[in-house]
Design an enzyme around this catalytic site. Structure first.
Site, PDB file in Angstrom:
ATOM      1  N   CYS A  67       0.545  -1.410   0.310  1.00  0.00           N
ATOM      2  CA  CYS A  67       0.358  -0.202   0.116  1.00  0.00           C
ATOM      3  C   CYS A  67       0.822   0.875  -0.544  1.00  0.00           C
ATOM      4  CB  CYS A  67      -0.681  -0.137   1.579  1.00  0.00           C
ATOM      5  SG  CYS A  67      -1.780   1.618   1.613  1.00  0.00           S
ATOM      6  N   CYS A  83       0.026   3.459   2.665  1.00  0.00           N
ATOM      7  CA  CYS A  83       0.770   3.457   4.205  1.00  0.00           C
ATOM      8  C   CYS A  83       2.195   3.845   3.956  1.00  0.00           C
ATOM      9  CB  CYS A  83       0.823   1.970   4.525  1.00  0.00           C
ATOM     10  SG  CYS A  83      -1.161   1.276   3.872  1.00  0.00           S
TER      11      CYS A  83
END
Ligand SMILES: [Zn+2]
Length: 157
Positions: free
Chosen positions: A77, A80
């Site tokens: 991600c 993230c």
């Protein structure tokens, strides 16, 4: 990257004075704890801690004496990974005040399912064993701090 290890009773920290490994119990976070060998006060965790499994997560949440900020994330991600250094800044400035932990939703999928995490990153704030707030989306350190502070002032679940 987190260098501190955690288990079901506490965080393993190295004494900055004598180098001995001490276990900082979750229930004593926020208080001054001294090294068992040389009695120097131990530094509280100042970095996000990677949660290895659900049992450790449950131990942290149920026994932490300070609020716990959980980052649900995954290695693939992008947002993230962008937020990771921001979370590290928050962990440094909030050492001893909040505990910052990271849950890799790929490595520990049961936690993502339990808390119905639909998008990552999601930050969840726990106090006294229960979740008081959660919010999806990457944010800079200042916004993470104000999110945590406002949810601690006005727990809304
Ligand atoms: Zn020591």
């Amino acid at each position: 990257m987190s260098t501190l290890k955690l288990d079901r009773t506490g965080v393993l920290v190295t004494c900055q004075s004598c180098g001995k490994t001490n276990r900082l119990r979750y229930s004593t976070l926020g208080s001054t704890v001294r090294c068992g060998a040389c009695k120097t006060p131990l530094s509280p965790p100042a970095e996000p801690l990677e949660v290895p499994d659900a049992a450790t997560f449950d131990a942290v949440i149920s026994s932490s004496a300070v609020p716990v900020v959980v980052d649900f994330w995954a290695p693939w991600c992008g947002p993230c990974r962008m937020m990771a250094p921001e979370l590290e800044k928050v962990a440094r400035s909030a050492a001893g005040q909040w505990l910052i932990v990271k849950v890799d939703t790929e490595a520990v999928p049961e936690l993502g399912e339990r808390y119905r995490i639909r998008s990552i990153p999601t930050l969840a704030i726990f106090k006294g064993g229960r979740q008081i707030h959660s919010a999806a989306g990457a944010r800079p350190a200042a916004d993470i701090r104000s999110l945590v502070e406002s949810s601690l002032r006005n727990p809304a679940a």
